[in-house]
Scaffold this motif. Structure first.
Motif, PDB file in Angstrom:
ATOM      1  N   PRO A 360       0.845  -1.207   0.000  1.00  0.00           N
ATOM      2  CA  PRO A 360       0.000   0.000   0.000  1.00  0.00           C
ATOM      3  C   PRO A 360       0.872   1.245   0.000  1.00  0.00           C
ATOM      4  CG  PRO A 360       0.116  -0.913   2.210  1.00  0.00           C
ATOM      5  CD  PRO A 360       0.923  -1.844   1.325  1.00  0.00           C
ATOM      6  N   MET A 361       0.467   2.256  -0.774  1.00  0.00           N
ATOM      7  CA  MET A 361       1.304   3.447  -0.934  1.00  0.00           C
ATOM      8  C   MET A 361       0.456   4.711  -0.868  1.00  0.00           C
ATOM      9  SD  MET A 361       3.623   2.108  -4.140  1.00  0.00           S
ATOM     10  CE  MET A 361       2.271   1.174  -4.860  1.00  0.00           C
ATOM     11  N   LEU A 362       1.009   5.741  -0.220  1.00  0.00           N
ATOM     12  CA  LEU A 362       0.416   7.075  -0.201  1.00  0.00           C
ATOM     13  C   LEU A 362       1.444   8.072  -0.735  1.00  0.00           C
ATOM     14  CD1 LEU A 362      -1.456   7.460   3.236  1.00  0.00           C
ATOM     15  CD2 LEU A 362      -2.469   7.512   0.961  1.00  0.00           C
ATOM     16  N   GLU A 363       1.013   8.919  -1.656  1.00  0.00           N
ATOM     17  CA  GLU A 363       1.879   9.965  -2.199  1.00  0.00           C
ATOM     18  C   GLU A 363       1.092  11.268  -2.145  1.00  0.00           C
ATOM     19  OE1 GLU A 363       4.494  10.803  -6.276  1.00  0.00           O
ATOM     20  OE2 GLU A 363       3.564   8.836  -5.918  1.00  0.00           O
ATOM     21  N   ILE A 364       1.474  12.163  -1.240  1.00  0.00           N
ATOM     22  CA  ILE A 364       0.640  13.323  -0.921  1.00  0.00           C
ATOM     23  C   ILE A 364       1.422  14.611  -1.172  1.00  0.00           C
ATOM     24  CG2 ILE A 364      -0.681  14.474   0.892  1.00  0.00           C
ATOM     25  CD1 ILE A 364      -0.955  11.759   2.262  1.00  0.00           C
ATOM     26  N   TYR A 365       0.799  15.517  -1.945  1.00  0.00           N
ATOM     27  CA  TYR A 365       1.399  16.823  -2.237  1.00  0.00           C
ATOM     28  C   TYR A 365       0.486  17.962  -1.796  1.00  0.00           C
ATOM     29  CZ  TYR A 365       4.511  13.966  -5.068  1.00  0.00           C
ATOM     30  OH  TYR A 365       5.411  13.012  -5.485  1.00  0.00           O
ATOM     31  N   ALA A 366      -0.446  17.691  -0.897  1.00  0.00           N
ATOM     32  CA  ALA A 366      -1.318  18.724  -0.328  1.00  0.00           C
ATOM     33  C   ALA A 366      -1.226  18.624   1.188  1.00  0.00           C
ATOM     34  CB  ALA A 366      -2.760  18.535  -0.808  1.00  0.00           C
ATOM     35  N   ASP A 367      -1.475  19.749   1.876  1.00  0.00           N
ATOM     36  CA  ASP A 367      -1.225  19.748   3.329  1.00  0.00           C
ATOM     37  C   ASP A 367      -2.491  19.695   4.177  1.00  0.00           C
ATOM     38  OD1 ASP A 367      -2.192  22.272   2.847  1.00  0.00           O
ATOM     39  OD2 ASP A 367      -0.341  23.325   3.359  1.00  0.00           O
ATOM     40  N   ASP A 368      -3.670  19.758   3.573  1.00  0.00           N
ATOM     41  CA  ASP A 368      -4.918  19.713   4.345  1.00  0.00           C
ATOM     42  C   ASP A 368      -5.717  18.491   3.904  1.00  0.00           C
ATOM     43  OD1 ASP A 368      -7.074  20.207   5.919  1.00  0.00           O
ATOM     44  OD2 ASP A 368      -7.726  22.023   4.884  1.00  0.00           O
ATOM     45  N   VAL A 369      -5.247  17.321   4.318  1.00  0.00           N
ATOM     46  CA  VAL A 369      -5.870  16.067   3.900  1.00  0.00           C
ATOM     47  C   VAL A 369      -5.975  15.141   5.105  1.00  0.00           C
ATOM     48  CG1 VAL A 369      -4.920  16.263   1.562  1.00  0.00           C
ATOM     49  CG2 VAL A 369      -3.690  14.938   3.291  1.00  0.00           C
ATOM     50  N   LYS A 370      -6.798  14.097   4.933  1.00  0.00           N
ATOM     51  CA  LYS A 370      -6.929  13.056   5.951  1.00  0.00           C
ATOM     52  C   LYS A 370      -6.823  11.714   5.244  1.00  0.00           C
ATOM     53  CE  LYS A 370      -9.921  11.448   9.695  1.00  0.00           C
ATOM     54  NZ  LYS A 370     -11.245  11.633  10.372  1.00  0.00           N
ATOM     55  N   CYS A 371      -5.643  11.096   5.305  1.00  0.00           N
ATOM     56  CA  CYS A 371      -5.378   9.879   4.543  1.00  0.00           C
ATOM     57  C   CYS A 371      -4.754   8.827   5.462  1.00  0.00           C
ATOM     58  CB  CYS A 371      -4.427  10.150   3.385  1.00  0.00           C
ATOM     59  SG  CYS A 371      -5.039  11.367   2.191  1.00  0.00           S
ATOM     60  N   SER A 372      -5.090   7.588   5.195  1.00  0.00           N
ATOM     61  CA  SER A 372      -4.499   6.478   5.951  1.00  0.00           C
ATOM     62  C   SER A 372      -4.358   5.276   5.036  1.00  0.00           C
ATOM     63  CB  SER A 372      -5.363   6.118   7.163  1.00  0.00           C
ATOM     64  OG  SER A 372      -6.630   5.628   6.749  1.00  0.00           O
ATOM     65  N   HIS A 373      -3.416   4.400   5.375  1.00  0.00           N
ATOM     66  CA  HIS A 373      -3.247   3.169   4.615  1.00  0.00           C
ATOM     67  C   HIS A 373      -2.592   2.117   5.505  1.00  0.00           C
ATOM     68  CE1 HIS A 373       0.834   4.594   4.442  1.00  0.00           C
ATOM     69  NE2 HIS A 373       1.245   3.600   3.660  1.00  0.00           N
ATOM     70  N   GLY A 374      -2.800   0.852   5.165  1.00  0.00           N
ATOM     71  CA  GLY A 374      -2.197  -0.208   5.958  1.00  0.00           C
ATOM     72  C   GLY A 374      -2.478  -1.559   5.356  1.00  0.00           C
ATOM     73  N   SER A 375      -1.699  -2.551   5.769  1.00  0.00           N
ATOM     74  CA  SER A 375      -1.893  -3.913   5.287  1.00  0.00           C
ATOM     75  C   SER A 375      -1.504  -4.898   6.376  1.00  0.00           C
ATOM     76  CB  SER A 375      -1.062  -4.178   4.031  1.00  0.00           C
ATOM     77  OG  SER A 375       0.319  -4.170   4.340  1.00  0.00           O
ATOM     78  N   THR A 376      -2.083  -6.085   6.337  1.00  0.00           N
ATOM     79  CA  THR A 376      -1.756  -7.156   7.263  1.00  0.00           C
ATOM     80  C   THR A 376      -1.707  -8.471   6.495  1.00  0.00           C
ATOM     81  OG1 THR A 376      -4.086  -7.559   7.829  1.00  0.00           O
ATOM     82  CG2 THR A 376      -2.876  -6.010   9.224  1.00  0.00           C
ATOM     83  N   VAL A 377      -0.814  -9.341   6.912  1.00  0.00           N
ATOM     84  CA  VAL A 377      -0.737 -10.707   6.396  1.00  0.00           C
ATOM     85  C   VAL A 377      -0.594 -11.627   7.595  1.00  0.00           C
ATOM     86  CG1 VAL A 377       0.484 -12.339   4.925  1.00  0.00           C
ATOM     87  CG2 VAL A 377       0.394  -9.932   4.282  1.00  0.00           C
ATOM     88  N   GLY A 378      -1.495 -12.584   7.724  1.00  0.00           N
ATOM     89  CA  GLY A 378      -1.451 -13.475   8.876  1.00  0.00           C
ATOM     90  C   GLY A 378      -2.080 -14.817   8.585  1.00  0.00           C
ATOM     91  N   GLN A 379      -2.186 -15.633   9.633  1.00  0.00           N
ATOM     92  CA  GLN A 379      -2.823 -16.928   9.534  1.00  0.00           C
ATOM     93  C   GLN A 379      -4.131 -16.904  10.312  1.00  0.00           C
ATOM     94  OE1 GLN A 379       0.526 -19.292  10.999  1.00  0.00           O
ATOM     95  NE2 GLN A 379       0.929 -19.982   8.907  1.00  0.00           N
ATOM     96  N   LEU A 380      -4.841 -18.003  10.292  1.00  0.00           N
ATOM     97  CA  LEU A 380      -6.093 -18.087  11.028  1.00  0.00           C
ATOM     98  C   LEU A 380      -5.828 -17.955  12.525  1.00  0.00           C
ATOM     99  CD1 LEU A 380      -7.813 -20.997   9.091  1.00  0.00           C
ATOM    100  CD2 LEU A 380      -8.361 -18.575   8.949  1.00  0.00           C
ATOM    101  N   ASN A 381      -6.768 -17.361  13.215  1.00  0.00           N
ATOM    102  CA  ASN A 381      -6.632 -17.104  14.647  1.00  0.00           C
ATOM    103  C   ASN A 381      -6.657 -18.415  15.431  1.00  0.00           C
ATOM    104  OD1 ASN A 381      -7.494 -16.479  17.445  1.00  0.00           O
ATOM    105  ND2 ASN A 381      -7.536 -14.375  16.681  1.00  0.00           N
ATOM    106  N   ASP A 382      -5.539 -18.738  16.068  1.00  0.00           N
ATOM    107  CA  ASP A 382      -5.443 -20.005  16.809  1.00  0.00           C
ATOM    108  C   ASP A 382      -6.420 -20.045  17.988  1.00  0.00           C
ATOM    109  OD1 ASP A 382      -3.509 -20.983  15.130  1.00  0.00           O
ATOM    110  OD2 ASP A 382      -1.833 -20.267  16.362  1.00  0.00           O
TER     111      ASP A 382
END
Length: 445
Positions: A360-382
């Protein structure tokens, strides 16, 4: 490897043009020159680094350039019904619009659902205004190849101020007695103040190797609305490479969902541009893959205007030796103030042999924004698995319940309730290892 395509065009150029339309032919030679320059993208190209495209395009597939008749009547043989969802049903066989029969339901006045080639001959000025305007052949080798070879496809046109209440369902059927390459083109035009809901379903009717390239261009006008659902249920010998380009004007709304249930190798590219103030988009996707299947989604959301909103959620469940990839870039340009953007990618690798690549990538050239990004990789919950096993649930059933709950977050975002219910059913069947072909289908028995 690219020589087989350039030599084909050199030898069959007149045949390709004869069975297409002047509007499509007008950009064909330029696409040919760009393809000679760009070629099939290698893994050194940033947006293609997770999938070996050159290996996929290396085999010598057949092509139906002379537009020979395919012996199938999909209306008689194919029933891809969504219970309780009223749709107008259309078919594209390989890369040709099936025009021998049309739905009985009447479309609103001025709305066109039909063959891109035929409509380009009837309304050349309309098609020429939009065709190949978003899908730039100078920027991408796959788009150039598709533009060079595509002879037909689908046109969806909704004139200003028209709301199409009935969902338009388009079944893309891969049908051949030999290994086949198809190059399908889709042009969607939703003018100012208009609304339409589209459901695209991809199926393979024969046990052959298929290579399908698809380029979709969607122009969404001021205060217009487009819901686009893409569902793939092909087979392990199918390669699907789809490039989707969307442009949104001010105050427009786009909701795009891409669901991969059965496939061989799938590579989806989505480039969405928010060109006008107040535009909103939602991109959601999910993939279920096992054995040696590959699913690669690559997205770009380009915020050019202020006061726009984008949300993105992609989820994968990978089993066996499956490979998944997600690369999502959100670009906020200078002047695109008051932008809000949320990007999430969440993945489960159910085995040690499965692989997931996420960027996931964010490329921001403005200063009044609200942006978020994230990723997860896992296995089934034991802990959750242990909790269910303690209550008498088998390991296989507990695994299914956890995977089903994980994917459902994407399925539950679908606005069409009957389609949402149908996908719940198909996803459960997929996790149980059952063939999820549509009941009553005579083609894929």
């Amino acid at each position: 490897m690219e020589n087989q395509y350039t030599e084909l065009y050199d030898q069959r150029r007149d045949m390709i043009r004869e069975h297409s339309a002047d509007v499509m032919n007008a950009v064909r030679d330029e696409a040919y020159e760009n393809f000679k320059r760009l070629g099939i993208p290698s893994k050194k190209v940033e947006r293609y680094k997770y999938t070996d495209m050159q290996r996929l395009f290396e085999p010598n597939y057949g092509l139906n350039l002379n537009r020979l008749n395919i012996p199938v009547n999909p209306y008689d043989a194919f029933h891809c019904d969504v219970p309780n969802l009223s749709t107008s049903l259309y078919f594209v066989v390989n890369d040709s619009f099936f025009s021998k029969a049309t739905p009985k339901a009447q479309l609103p006045e001025g709305v066109v659902i039909g063959s891109l080639r035929e409509e380009a001959q009837r309304q050349p000025q309309l098609v020429a205004k939009y065709y190949a305007q978003l899908a730039k052949t100078a920027d991408d080798g796959i788009t150039a190849l598709n533009t060079m070879l595509a002879q037909d496809g689908l046109l969806v046109y909704v004139p200003k101020g028209v709301a199409v209440e009935r969902t338009i369902q388009v079944i893309n059927i891969l049908r051949s007695d030999v290994d086949l390459m198809v190059n399908r083109r889709v042009l969607i035009i939703v003018e100012e103040g208009s609304e339409i809901k589209l459901l695209f379903c991809d199926h393979a009717a024969d046990d052959r190797h298929f290579l399908a390239t698809q380029v979709i261009e969607a122009h969404v006008g001021h205060n217009a609305s487009l819901d686009l659902y893409c569902l793939e249920e092909t087979h392990e010998k199918s390669v699907r490479v789809s490039n989707l380009y969307i442009n949104q004007d001010a105050d427009s709304r786009v909701n795009h969902n891409v669901i991969t249930l059965h496939n061989g190798v799938t590579r989806n590219r989505t480039d969405l541009t928010l060109s006008g103030e107040g535009a909103e988009c939602v991109l959601n996707g999910c993939a279920i893959a096992d054995k040696t299947q590959v699913v690669d989604n690559n997205t770009l959301i380009d915020h050019k205007a202020p006061y726009c909103d984008s949300k993105e959620l992609y989820k994968y469940v990978l089993d066996g030796k499956a490979t998944g990839a997600f690369a999502g870039r959100v670009l906020v340009r200078h002047g695109a103030q008051k932008t809000t953007s949320e990007e999430r990618n969440q993945n489960i690798c159910a085995t040690r042999e499965s692989r997931m690549f996420t960027q996931p990538m964010l490329e921001i050239y403005a200063d009044d924004v609200k942006c978020s990004h994230g990723s997860t990789v896992g296995q089934l919950n034991d802990a959750a698995m242990f909790y269910m096993r303690q209550r008498g649930i088998s390991e296989q059933e507990a695994k299914l319940l956890l995977e089903f709950a994980f994917i459902n977050e994407v399925i539950d975002t679908i606005k069409l309730e009957p389609l949402r219910d149908r996908l719940h059913h198909l996803v459960e069947k997929r996790f149980r290892g059952e063939l999820s072909k549509c009941e009553g289908c005579k083609l894929c028995k």
